[in-house]
Write a protein that holds these residues in place. Structure first.
Motif, PDB file in Angstrom:
ATOM      1  N   HIS A 144      12.966  -0.049  -3.959  1.00 36.63           N
ATOM      2  CA  HIS A 144      13.205   0.523  -5.284  1.00 36.63           C
ATOM      3  C   HIS A 144      13.973  -0.503  -6.131  1.00 36.63           C
ATOM      4  O   HIS A 144      15.175  -0.660  -6.017  1.00 36.63           O
ATOM      5  CB  HIS A 144      14.005   1.811  -5.155  1.00 36.63           C
ATOM      6  CG  HIS A 144      14.084   2.597  -6.431  1.00 36.63           C
ATOM      7  ND1 HIS A 144      13.008   3.296  -6.944  1.00 36.63           N
ATOM      8  CD2 HIS A 144      15.087   2.772  -7.306  1.00 36.63           C
ATOM      9  CE1 HIS A 144      13.359   3.872  -8.061  1.00 36.63           C
ATOM     10  NE2 HIS A 144      14.617   3.571  -8.310  1.00 36.63           N
ATOM     11  N   GLY A 145      13.237  -1.214  -6.980  1.00 33.64           N
ATOM     12  CA  GLY A 145      13.856  -2.222  -7.828  1.00 33.64           C
ATOM     13  C   GLY A 145      14.234  -3.499  -7.102  1.00 33.64           C
ATOM     14  O   GLY A 145      15.005  -4.304  -7.608  1.00 33.64           O
ATOM     15  N   LEU A 162      10.392   3.473   4.016  1.00 29.94           N
ATOM     16  CA  LEU A 162      10.700   2.682   2.832  1.00 29.94           C
ATOM     17  C   LEU A 162      10.765   3.560   1.595  1.00 29.94           C
ATOM     18  O   LEU A 162       9.921   4.446   1.397  1.00 29.94           O
ATOM     19  CB  LEU A 162       9.620   1.608   2.612  1.00 29.94           C
ATOM     20  CG  LEU A 162       9.414   0.574   3.714  1.00 29.94           C
ATOM     21  CD1 LEU A 162       8.177  -0.267   3.399  1.00 29.94           C
ATOM     22  CD2 LEU A 162      10.643  -0.306   3.868  1.00 29.94           C
ATOM     23  N   LEU A 163      11.766   3.309   0.752  1.00 22.08           N
ATOM     24  CA  LEU A 163      11.815   3.901  -0.580  1.00 22.08           C
ATOM     25  C   LEU A 163      10.992   3.010  -1.505  1.00 22.08           C
ATOM     26  O   LEU A 163      11.110   1.782  -1.459  1.00 22.08           O
ATOM     27  CB  LEU A 163      13.264   3.984  -1.071  1.00 22.08           C
ATOM     28  CG  LEU A 163      14.253   4.726  -0.178  1.00 22.08           C
ATOM     29  CD1 LEU A 163      15.639   4.726  -0.828  1.00 22.08           C
ATOM     30  CD2 LEU A 163      13.799   6.152   0.075  1.00 22.08           C
ATOM     31  N   THR A 212      -5.764   5.083  -6.398  1.00 22.90           N
ATOM     32  CA  THR A 212      -5.087   6.362  -6.180  1.00 22.90           C
ATOM     33  C   THR A 212      -3.656   6.278  -6.688  1.00 22.90           C
ATOM     34  O   THR A 212      -2.907   5.371  -6.327  1.00 22.90           O
ATOM     35  CB  THR A 212      -5.085   6.741  -4.690  1.00 22.90           C
ATOM     36  OG1 THR A 212      -6.428   6.828  -4.224  1.00 22.90           O
ATOM     37  CG2 THR A 212      -4.385   8.081  -4.482  1.00 22.90           C
ATOM     38  N   VAL A 213      -3.280   7.220  -7.535  1.00 21.80           N
ATOM     39  CA  VAL A 213      -1.952   7.222  -8.141  1.00 21.80           C
ATOM     40  C   VAL A 213      -1.045   8.165  -7.366  1.00 21.80           C
ATOM     41  O   VAL A 213      -1.374   9.341  -7.168  1.00 21.80           O
ATOM     42  CB  VAL A 213      -2.013   7.650  -9.621  1.00 21.80           C
ATOM     43  CG1 VAL A 213      -0.610   7.697 -10.220  1.00 21.80           C
ATOM     44  CG2 VAL A 213      -2.900   6.686 -10.413  1.00 21.80           C
ATOM     45  N   TYR A 214       0.087   7.637  -6.947  1.00 24.81           N
ATOM     46  CA  TYR A 214       1.087   8.448  -6.263  1.00 24.81           C
ATOM     47  C   TYR A 214       2.353   8.490  -7.107  1.00 24.81           C
ATOM     48  O   TYR A 214       2.710   7.500  -7.750  1.00 24.81           O
ATOM     49  CB  TYR A 214       1.426   7.858  -4.884  1.00 24.81           C
ATOM     50  CG  TYR A 214       0.263   7.821  -3.917  1.00 24.81           C
ATOM     51  CD1 TYR A 214      -0.067   8.936  -3.155  1.00 24.81           C
ATOM     52  CD2 TYR A 214      -0.484   6.659  -3.752  1.00 24.81           C
ATOM     53  CE1 TYR A 214      -1.126   8.890  -2.254  1.00 24.81           C
ATOM     54  CE2 TYR A 214      -1.545   6.609  -2.849  1.00 24.81           C
ATOM     55  CZ  TYR A 214      -1.856   7.725  -2.121  1.00 24.81           C
ATOM     56  OH  TYR A 214      -2.908   7.687  -1.225  1.00 24.81           O
ATOM     57  N   ASP A 215       3.025   9.643  -7.104  1.00 29.36           N
ATOM     58  CA  ASP A 215       4.345   9.685  -7.709  1.00 29.36           C
ATOM     59  C   ASP A 215       5.272   8.787  -6.900  1.00 29.36           C
ATOM     60  O   ASP A 215       4.974   8.441  -5.750  1.00 29.36           O
ATOM     61  CB  ASP A 215       4.894  11.120  -7.712  1.00 29.36           C
ATOM     62  CG  ASP A 215       4.158  12.012  -8.704  1.00 29.36           C
ATOM     63  OD1 ASP A 215       3.583  11.460  -9.669  1.00 29.36           O
ATOM     64  OD2 ASP A 215       4.142  13.241  -8.514  1.00 29.36           O
ATOM     65  N   ILE A 216       6.392   8.391  -7.511  1.00 28.91           N
ATOM     66  CA  ILE A 216       7.375   7.600  -6.762  1.00 28.91           C
ATOM     67  C   ILE A 216       7.687   8.332  -5.459  1.00 28.91           C
ATOM     68  O   ILE A 216       8.022   9.521  -5.470  1.00 28.91           O
ATOM     69  CB  ILE A 216       8.641   7.374  -7.587  1.00 28.91           C
ATOM     70  CG1 ILE A 216       8.315   6.486  -8.797  1.00 28.91           C
ATOM     71  CG2 ILE A 216       9.727   6.716  -6.738  1.00 28.91           C
ATOM     72  CD1 ILE A 216       9.487   6.258  -9.720  1.00 28.91           C
ATOM     73  N   CYS A 217       7.558   7.651  -4.363  1.00 31.05           N
ATOM     74  CA  CYS A 217       7.521   8.361  -3.093  1.00 31.05           C
ATOM     75  C   CYS A 217       8.271   7.620  -1.990  1.00 31.05           C
ATOM     76  O   CYS A 217       8.765   6.505  -2.171  1.00 31.05           O
ATOM     77  CB  CYS A 217       6.063   8.558  -2.668  1.00 31.05           C
ATOM     78  SG  CYS A 217       5.104   7.026  -2.632  1.00 31.05           S
ATOM     79  N   VAL A 218       8.318   8.291  -0.854  1.00 37.28           N
ATOM     80  CA  VAL A 218       8.853   7.715   0.373  1.00 37.28           C
ATOM     81  C   VAL A 218       7.686   7.524   1.317  1.00 37.28           C
ATOM     82  O   VAL A 218       6.828   8.408   1.449  1.00 37.28           O
ATOM     83  CB  VAL A 218       9.881   8.659   1.005  1.00 37.28           C
ATOM     84  CG1 VAL A 218      10.378   8.103   2.332  1.00 37.28           C
ATOM     85  CG2 VAL A 218      11.063   8.876   0.066  1.00 37.28           C
TER      86      VAL A 218
END
Length: 224
Positions: A144-145, A162-163, A212-218
């Motif tokens: 993340h960033g 992983l985040l 395929t689009v995923y929301d911000i995920c784990v």
């Protein structure tokens, strides 16, 4: 003869007893049901709540002053310093306070005596629980960033969590692993964890679709 060292210690103790501590509260994976009671108590008893926009919007802050944390972290520190002596301040962070949260930055500006840290359930804990898996031997990391050499962690561990962020999508993670010669892995993609629209998808890393689009995920990557 007066022992001035003892006098100073007593004064410091009394000062700390009467001091408003800055409550740093982990909110858990997202849904209010997963906020620990101790954390909710700290938020309810505060009159100023500081956090990211998404976290502030998720809370009922009626009657409380709020401060949205943006990219200007120094501005947030100045705000806290100006407020916490005379107010009950809670700083809310996603997941657990001890894993890639604002706590590390806060500790650069406040002493341990000025902070009270209240942990939360991390999204990683939640994800492993939803998969019915233990995680004591897993490799844990955040993209993340930031970048990190997660391919090596995947190569050396049977379980990796992983985040992610908008750059490091499940497809990009899979592509990096394939480029590094890691191909025999399965990825579990957890979106909107703990919410009603939660979705967990299982896919072979060689078959993840670019579009395929995923929301911000784990993501959890395992060797099965």
């Amino acid at each position: 003869m007066i022992n001035w060292d003892c006098v100073v210690m007593v004064i410091e103790c009394w000062r700390n007893i009467g001091m408003n501590k800055i409550k740093v509260v982990g909110l858990g994976p997202g849904h209010k049901d997963y906020i620990l009671p101790k954390g909710m108590e700290a938020i309810n008893n505060s009159n100023i709540v500081i956090g990211a926009k998404r976290n502030l919007q998720a809370m009922n802050l009626q009657g409380k002053e709020s401060y949205e944390i943006t990219g200007n972290l120094d501005g947030a520190i100045d705000f806290i310093k100006n407020k916490y002596i005379d107010n009950r301040v809670a700083v809310i962070v996603s997941g657990d306070t001890g894993f890639y949260s604002l706590l590390t930055f806060l500790k650069k500006h406040f002493t341990a005596e000025e902070l009270e840290v209240i942990p939360g359930i991390s999204s990683m804990q939640y994800m492993f629980a939803r998969l019915g898996e233990s995680w004591e031997n897993a490799y844990l990391g955040s993209l993340h960033g930031r970048d990190n050499s997660f391919a090596e962690g995947v190569r050396e561990h049977k379980k990796v969590c992983l985040l992610t962020d908008k750059k490091w999508t499940p497809f990009m993670i899979a592509q990096r692993l394939i480029e590094e010669g890691v191909k025999d892995r399965v990825m579990y993609i957890g979106e909107n964890l703990s919410y009603e629209n939660e979705r967990i998808t299982r896919v072979d890393i060689n078959k993840i679709d670019r579009d395929t689009v995923y929301d911000i995920c784990v993501v959890v990557i395992v060797y099965e």
